[in-house]
Design an enzyme around this catalytic site. Sequence first.
Site, PDB file in Angstrom:
ATOM      1  N   HIS A   3      55.952 -18.107 -71.366  1.00 30.19           N
ATOM      2  CA  HIS A   3      56.036 -19.526 -71.710  1.00 30.19           C
ATOM      3  C   HIS A   3      57.179 -20.200 -70.957  1.00 30.19           C
ATOM      4  O   HIS A   3      57.081 -21.364 -70.574  1.00 30.19           O
ATOM      5  CB  HIS A   3      56.168 -19.701 -73.226  1.00 30.19           C
ATOM      6  CG  HIS A   3      55.016 -19.070 -73.968  1.00 30.19           C
ATOM      7  ND1 HIS A   3      55.098 -18.664 -75.270  1.00 30.19           N
ATOM      8  CD2 HIS A   3      53.756 -18.750 -73.547  1.00 30.19           C
ATOM      9  CE1 HIS A   3      53.941 -18.130 -75.624  1.00 30.19           C
ATOM     10  NE2 HIS A   3      53.114 -18.160 -74.600  1.00 30.19           N
ATOM     11  N   HIS A  29      46.681 -23.836 -74.730  1.00 30.70           N
ATOM     12  CA  HIS A  29      47.648 -22.748 -74.581  1.00 30.70           C
ATOM     13  C   HIS A  29      47.216 -21.764 -73.488  1.00 30.70           C
ATOM     14  O   HIS A  29      48.059 -21.193 -72.795  1.00 30.70           O
ATOM     15  CB  HIS A  29      47.904 -22.012 -75.898  1.00 30.70           C
ATOM     16  CG  HIS A  29      49.028 -21.036 -75.754  1.00 30.70           C
ATOM     17  ND1 HIS A  29      50.351 -21.432 -75.793  1.00 30.70           N
ATOM     18  CD2 HIS A  29      49.031 -19.717 -75.475  1.00 30.70           C
ATOM     19  CE1 HIS A  29      51.118 -20.388 -75.564  1.00 30.70           C
ATOM     20  NE2 HIS A  29      50.351 -19.320 -75.367  1.00 30.70           N
ATOM     21  N   ASP A  68      49.478 -20.529 -70.410  1.00 26.55           N
ATOM     22  CA  ASP A  68      49.717 -19.131 -70.023  1.00 26.55           C
ATOM     23  C   ASP A  68      49.329 -18.875 -68.563  1.00 26.55           C
ATOM     24  O   ASP A  68      50.060 -18.213 -67.818  1.00 26.55           O
ATOM     25  CB  ASP A  68      48.870 -18.198 -70.905  1.00 26.55           C
ATOM     26  CG  ASP A  68      49.528 -17.891 -72.243  1.00 26.55           C
ATOM     27  OD1 ASP A  68      50.746 -18.083 -72.392  1.00 26.55           O
ATOM     28  OD2 ASP A  68      48.794 -17.422 -73.150  1.00 26.55           O
ATOM     29  N   HIS A  93      46.422 -12.538 -70.131  1.00 26.05           N
ATOM     30  CA  HIS A  93      47.545 -12.262 -69.220  1.00 26.05           C
ATOM     31  C   HIS A  93      47.239 -11.181 -68.194  1.00 26.05           C
ATOM     32  O   HIS A  93      47.540 -11.325 -67.017  1.00 26.05           O
ATOM     33  CB  HIS A  93      48.779 -11.852 -70.009  1.00 26.05           C
ATOM     34  CG  HIS A  93      49.405 -13.000 -70.739  1.00 26.05           C
ATOM     35  ND1 HIS A  93      49.932 -14.087 -70.087  1.00 26.05           N
ATOM     36  CD2 HIS A  93      49.558 -13.246 -72.045  1.00 26.05           C
ATOM     37  CE1 HIS A  93      50.394 -14.944 -70.982  1.00 26.05           C
ATOM     38  NE2 HIS A  93      50.171 -14.453 -72.176  1.00 26.05           N
TER      39      HIS A  93
HETATM   40 ZN   LIG Z   1      51.087 -17.577 -74.476  1.00 23.74          ZN
END
Ligand SMILES: [Zn+2]
Length: 297
Positions: A78, A235, A239, A262
């Site tokens: 973040h 969000h 990311d 991720h």
């Molecule tokens: Zn995140």
Amino acid sequence: MSRAQTTLRTTVSIEGVGLHSGHPVRATFRPAPPETGLLFVRMDHKETPIPALLPSASTFDYATTLSADGVSIGTVEHLLSAAAGEGLDNCVVEIEGPEVPILDGSALPFVRLFHAAGFERQDAPVRPLSLGREILFERGDRSIRYSPGGEGLTITYEIDFPHPLVGKQKLTWAVRPEEYAAQIAPARTFGFLAEVEALRARGLARGGSLQNAVVLDDQGILSGPLRFRDEFVRHKVLDLLGDLSLLGRPLRGRIHARKAGHAMHVEFARALSAALAAPAAEQGEPDSAARRQGARP
Ligand SMILES: [Zn+2]
């Protein structure tokens, strides 16, 4: 029409708990010269600075970690997104512990901190990366595609979670520093109660709470009202922007991600980085900028 590299005007710091350790941790952001990039320094291992670049990255489905010579800093994503979203290119980030504080689970506290410090334009241009051909990365029904074009970076993200309050969400956002604070930075990380309990059982997420994530159970949201109706997909854009910043320079083109995370973001960034480093003839249409720049190791 590239902008100037940017650093902070003054040193600022922020304190919060680590998501996994649950311990308080302070992060201090210092101005840095052009071409520094984002450089992490763990205060108990000052001799081993860790650059925020792909070779330092290791990922889990739920977080990104940076390491060098056995020293690592967790939950960087973040913070990286805040820097990329705001156009902060050069900064030394000192962390008093093994992970970045989770704060409210979004990038907004970092953005507010950067705004409090102010930005300083530097005497060196940003050199964006771009590739002359498409790259498609697929894993079953999950995918990320890069296609060339445009002056900046445009991200499209699609998610599909089997939950009545999430479901299918799709967002296209053209990355603009002046819009990041309002449109993307406030979107909080999210998780399902069952997952949080599984992480806790493994000794992780000790600092996780309803104050730093949107937590869902089967029926609804346990952590109060959403900040956006589509906070979840926002969000994911947050990311992805942070993970792509590990390329070391801003990317130009279009990214379309479906149901990624991720680990896939970083794998994709590695494929993109390898393609950027390939001889110009293999990069698709002639692109003198890409040929000249190559990619950072
Ligand atoms: Zn995140």
